[in-house]
Design a protein around this motif. Sequence first.
Motif, short mmCIF file in Angstrom:
data_model
loop_
_atom_site.label_atom_id
_atom_site.label_comp_id
_atom_site.label_asym_id
_atom_site.label_seq_id
_atom_site.Cartn_x
_atom_site.Cartn_y
_atom_site.Cartn_z
N ARG A 7 -6.38 2.11 0.45
CA ARG A 7 -6.01 3.48 0.10
C ARG A 7 -7.19 4.30 -0.43
O ARG A 7 -7.13 5.52 -0.48
CB ARG A 7 -4.88 3.48 -0.93
CG ARG A 7 -5.20 2.83 -2.26
CD ARG A 7 -3.92 2.72 -3.09
NE ARG A 7 -3.36 4.01 -3.38
CZ ARG A 7 -3.65 4.72 -4.47
NH1 ARG A 7 -4.52 4.25 -5.35
NH2 ARG A 7 -3.09 5.88 -4.68
N ALA B 265 0.77 4.11 -2.83
CA ALA B 265 0.01 5.25 -2.29
C ALA B 265 0.70 6.56 -2.69
O ALA B 265 1.45 7.14 -1.93
CB ALA B 265 -0.11 5.16 -0.77
N ALA C 119 -4.35 9.17 -3.41
CA ALA C 119 -5.59 8.64 -3.95
C ALA C 119 -6.43 9.76 -4.56
O ALA C 119 -6.48 10.87 -4.02
CB ALA C 119 -6.37 7.94 -2.84
N GLU D 279 0.83 -1.20 0.00
CA GLU D 279 0.00 0.00 0.00
C GLU D 279 0.87 1.26 0.00
O GLU D 279 0.57 2.24 -0.67
CB GLU D 279 -0.93 0.01 1.22
CG GLU D 279 -2.02 -1.04 1.18
CD GLU D 279 -3.04 -0.77 0.11
OE1 GLU D 279 -3.13 0.39 -0.34
OE2 GLU D 279 -3.74 -1.71 -0.28
N LYS D 280 1.96 1.24 0.77
CA LYS D 280 2.87 2.38 0.80
C LYS D 280 3.52 2.61 -0.56
O LYS D 280 3.74 3.75 -0.98
CB LYS D 280 3.96 2.17 1.86
CG LYS D 280 3.46 2.28 3.29
CD LYS D 280 4.62 2.10 4.27
CE LYS D 280 4.13 2.26 5.70
NZ LYS D 280 5.25 2.06 6.67
#
Length: 290
Positions: A174, A30, A33, A26-27
């Motif tokens: 996210r 990201a 979004a 996710e990092k």
Amino acid sequence: MLCGGSLSEELLQEEFVEMVRGVELEKAIAVGATWKEVFEGANLRRTIFCVGVYCLRVASGLWVFIAYGTYFFQQAGVADPFGMSMYTFAAGIIGTVFAIWCSYQYLGRRPMVLFGTVGAIISMFAAALGGTIAPGSPGAAKNFMAWNVIYSVVYGGFAATIAWPITAEIPSSRLRVLTLSIAAGVDYILAWYIAFCSPYFINPKALNWGKYCWLWAGSNVVTLVFFYFLLPEVKGRSLEEIDELFEKKVSVNYFATYECECSKQAHEIVTQKKSETVVTHTEVGNEKDD
């Protein structure tokens, strides 16, 4: 401690590894979004589902009974309409507690929602039928009271209760805030529209309260069709697994049985670490013996 001993140490390690890898992924992606992403690719399917769950919860007729329940009982000729409303709320609480226990111990999301929606269809249909055949009669009043309580227990306890965790589980991590914001906004607009129109519908000189439940019987049929074809079973799935299932466009019918790659990889990592630990302990033991 959080799992309460429900998972073995090996499975707990696999879940932890899977969570760490999911956070790292996710990092990595990201980069900010945007609203546009909510309606693109696999996220569109998730957005449609979340908006549908919010809207169909309102379209079930649940809020009508909460807002106008006392008036309905008064029109039905109940001696203590407010007291009956309180009994209905109490029945809903009992149904909710029982449903939460069922969802934790036995039932998945899909069976609970489908069961609750079928119960709502039957309750609304039976209440509308009694109010149409013998409007204003004591029998119609008793019929309405009975099915209202059943509705509160079955739909309020099962489908309405489990709708909240489902909408939180389905969106990607996210985009969760944006997705739920859109769903909540559409939900409030629909709720306002229903609240605005309801006084006319329940007016004895207009559509009349006795026939009002026909509308909700029909809307719950639409709700059942929506859930039957679009509601996936995500009980026991991690958020990382849910992401993979949607990214790979897995059919609703295979959500519960599909074997995810992220789970396999987590299992392999934990197995490799255990093997390395065993080898290390063996080497240390041999050195001590020497």
